[in-house]
Enzyme design. Structure first.
Site, PDB file in Angstrom:
ATOM      1  N   GLY A 157       0.841  -1.201   0.000  1.00 11.17           N
ATOM      2  CA  GLY A 157       0.000   0.000   0.000  1.00 11.17           C
ATOM      3  C   GLY A 157       0.874   1.247   0.000  1.00 11.17           C
ATOM      4  N   HIS A 194       7.825  -3.401   1.808  1.00  9.08           N
ATOM      5  CA  HIS A 194       7.871  -2.459   0.686  1.00  9.08           C
ATOM      6  C   HIS A 194       8.466  -1.143   1.202  1.00  9.08           C
ATOM      7  CE1 HIS A 194       4.869  -4.950  -1.504  1.00  9.08           C
ATOM      8  NE2 HIS A 194       5.087  -4.204  -2.572  1.00  9.08           N
ATOM      9  N   GLU A 228      10.270   2.974  -2.482  1.00  5.08           N
ATOM     10  CA  GLU A 228       9.515   3.061  -3.741  1.00  5.08           C
ATOM     11  C   GLU A 228       8.774   4.399  -3.727  1.00  5.08           C
ATOM     12  OE1 GLU A 228       6.009   0.621  -3.950  1.00  5.08           O
ATOM     13  OE2 GLU A 228       5.972   0.585  -6.131  1.00  5.08           O
TER      14      GLU A 228
END
Ligand SMILES: [Zn+2]
Length: 314
Positions: free
Chosen positions: A161, A188, A191
């Protein structure tokens, strides 16, 4: 030859033909109205992240029954096998499929059942990473609890997300429980946000970083001097799960030529090559190999071979 994919979202990899077939079964009109299902899902020209992410609402709508989840998992593994992959790590946010008749454990069991059938038919070994969605604080906690309850059925935990404004440390309690339970952790980071987010993921125990390519901003490209976070990644051999096409389609880089994968390899990072969302990015393992080689990486398949040693399937 063993080759692994470490970063591929189950809800981002449906076959267009399967999406159409499943949409017809439940009369899902947003997909039935389009004349070309592939181009409907193709978000390679998306102007915003929202537009890219909108496509997922339509795949998730088709992932609400046990047979559909099983089929989608089976086909994902089959498609990976057809691209020479022998170890496939898939990831999914399980609560997207939870409904009145589908419990979180059933969601996981259905996906695993698809993977097992694919292993019987093609020999490919697959495993599921559970994703908490970081813009929903309670969801991350719930998925972490689920991961601990079902730890023998999964291979890892991740948060996905929007990264910006949702630093890993917001969820440090969940990460601590995950680590205490002995569950593998990837996050994650690097990014949608920069080096400080990668640093924060590392301090929360991430064994791999999803994307992580913005670590290039921690390096002085003229003097070749590495910053502290780059050194930490290299010293601890933390793999970066690089997904070139996806980074272009979410507007991180204007074109493939701007992507830093080659420099990252040259600086000594452990780089794996991945697909992220094959449907929305209109890509495949073989296409990502070609793209990497177009950037001057001599034998991009070697990256997939190296990835087997980073895999949580081990
Ligand atoms: Zn991803």
């Amino acid at each position: 030859m063993y080759k692994a994919i470490l970063h591929d979202h189950l809800d981002g990899g449906l076959r267009p033909s399967t999406a159409l077939e499943l949409a017809k079964e439940i009369n899902y009109t947003p997909l039935l109205k389009t004349d070309d299902i592939s181009s409907f899902f193709d978000r390679t020209d998306s102007s915003s992240l929202d537009d890219y992410l909108e496509a997922f609402t339509h795949t998730i709508a088709l992932m609400q029954t046990e047979p559909n989840l099983e089929r989608i998992a089976y086909e994902a593994a089959e498609d990976m096998h057809n691209n020479g992959i022998t170890m496939y790590e898939s990831r999914y946010a399980p609560f997207y499929s939870v409904n009145a008749t589908l419990s979180p454990t059933k969601v996981i069991d259905s996906i695993n059942s698809g993977f097992k059938k694919a292993q019987n038919d093609f020999g490919i070994k697959s495993g599921l990473i559970l994703c908490g969605m970081r813009h929903d604080f309670d969801n991350v906690g719930q998925v972490a609890e689920l991961a601990i309850e079902t730890k023998d059925k999964i291979i890892g935990f991740d948060i996905a997300g929007p990264e910006f404004n949702y630093m890993p440390s917001l969820f440090e309690k969940s990460f601590r429980k995950i680590k205490e339970a002995g569950i593998n952790l990837t996050i994650h980071a690097g990014e949608g946000d920069g080096v400080h987010s990668i640093k924060d993921a590392l301090s929360n125990g991430a064994q791999r970083i999803g994307h992580g390519v913005r670590i290039i901003e921690d390096i002085n490209l003229e003097t070749k001097e590495l910053g502290d976070t780059s050194k930490e990644l290299i010293d601890n051999q933390i793999p970066l799960e690089v997904c070139i096409s996806s980074n272009i389609h979410t507007n991180m880089y204007k074109s493939v030529g701007d992507h830093p994968i080659k420099e990252l390899i040259e600086f000594g990072f452990n780089i794996s090559l991945n697909t992220d969302n094959r449907l929305m990015s209109n890509t495949s393992v073989n296409k990502e190999i070609q793209i990497a080689e177009s950037l001057g990486i001599v034998n991009a398949e070697q990256l997939l071979i190296n990835s087997t040693s980073y895999s949580f399937l081990n």
